[in-house]
Design a protein around this motif. Sequence first.
Motif, PDB file in Angstrom:
ATOM      1  N   ALA A  45      -4.895   5.642   2.948  1.00 16.63           N
ATOM      2  CA  ALA A  45      -4.052   6.055   1.822  1.00 16.63           C
ATOM      3  C   ALA A  45      -3.095   7.154   2.241  1.00 16.63           C
ATOM      4  N   CYS A  94       2.131   1.647  -3.536  1.00 12.28           N
ATOM      5  CA  CYS A  94       1.037   2.131  -4.381  1.00 12.28           C
ATOM      6  C   CYS A  94       0.814   3.623  -4.169  1.00 12.28           C
ATOM      7  N   ALA A 142      -0.368   5.675   4.461  1.00 11.06           N
ATOM      8  CA  ALA A 142       0.579   4.894   3.655  1.00 11.06           C
ATOM      9  C   ALA A 142       1.489   5.810   2.856  1.00 11.06           C
ATOM     10  N   CYS A 198      -9.112   1.318  -0.429  1.00 11.30           N
ATOM     11  CA  CYS A 198      -8.907   1.541   0.998  1.00 11.30           C
ATOM     12  C   CYS A 198      -9.519   2.890   1.358  1.00 11.30           C
ATOM     13  N   ALA A 230      -6.735   1.782  -4.773  1.00 12.22           N
ATOM     14  CA  ALA A 230      -6.220   0.731  -3.883  1.00 12.22           C
ATOM     15  C   ALA A 230      -7.309   0.085  -3.034  1.00 12.22           C
ATOM     16  N   LEU A 254       0.824  -1.202   0.000  1.00 16.55           N
ATOM     17  CA  LEU A 254       0.000   0.000   0.000  1.00 16.55           C
ATOM     18  C   LEU A 254       0.862   1.258   0.000  1.00 16.55           C
TER      19      LEU A 254
END
Length: 285
Positions: free
Chosen positions: A139, A113, A142, A134, A132, A110
């Motif tokens: 996000a 990404c 991450a 989420c 992704a 993640l």
Amino acid sequence: MNVEDFEDRLREFRPRLHRYCARMTGSAVDGEDVLQDTLIKALQARADGAVVDNLEGWLLRIAHNTSLDFLRRRTRHKVVPLLDDLEDAPLPEADIVAVGFHIFLQLPELQRCAVILKDVLGHSVEEIADIADCTPAAAKSALQRGRAALRQLADRPDEMRLPLMSDANRQKMATYVRLFQGGDFDAIRAMLADDVKLELVNRLKLEGREGIGRYVTRYAEETRWRFALGAIEGRPVMLVFDSTGPTEKPKHFVLLDWREDEIAAIRDFLFAPYVLETVDWVRLA
């Protein structure tokens, strides 16, 4: 959007999708494989009647899931631990483009990404969350952690991958390169297996000695190319340099698959220059 327009848009997005796939898989070559699978899935979904509002976001979701499928099939790699001291500032574009693909592979999925989508491709946190699958909070977290970890990894001394290849494969490729350097294209044609396959990445695929013999002839007619033995991400390759321009970096490269002493497959990246972006390559003696 008709089929022809859709395929034109896929070609337009291809370099951007490769930037994502290559960094997610840690390899420019594997990233191209994942990219091709992504485009096949997109074409199939389009044929099945998929309705697409945001084409790039839709393609990136397919690329994301295809990259994860590829990684799950492969041996899992060690990832860096989560860091406590987080920096929220984006990485400078010049710095992140220069980071080798294999360094991204050391980030958790993640984080990898999020950093690629935000700092390489310019997507928002909300778009990252959508691609992704989420929450925006996950996000954002991450992204922060990925940026901090990538800074730490990028500050380490450069560790160019050594070409871990067998002596036999290295010698076969060295022979192939010497024949190109000497212009002995008849000998090259004689090395082709009857069912040899050729892929001009991003252009066409052929099978059989007759058609691929014509491909070799085209190289024989072109005088600007210069050839050298090299390695891309640890794989033996023929590096191709353009004598009419800067020669410090290859213009493209050629990968071979062997069946004993015959060439079973040729993969030529002439029409996919985006694959060489920050790729690990080395010229061998």
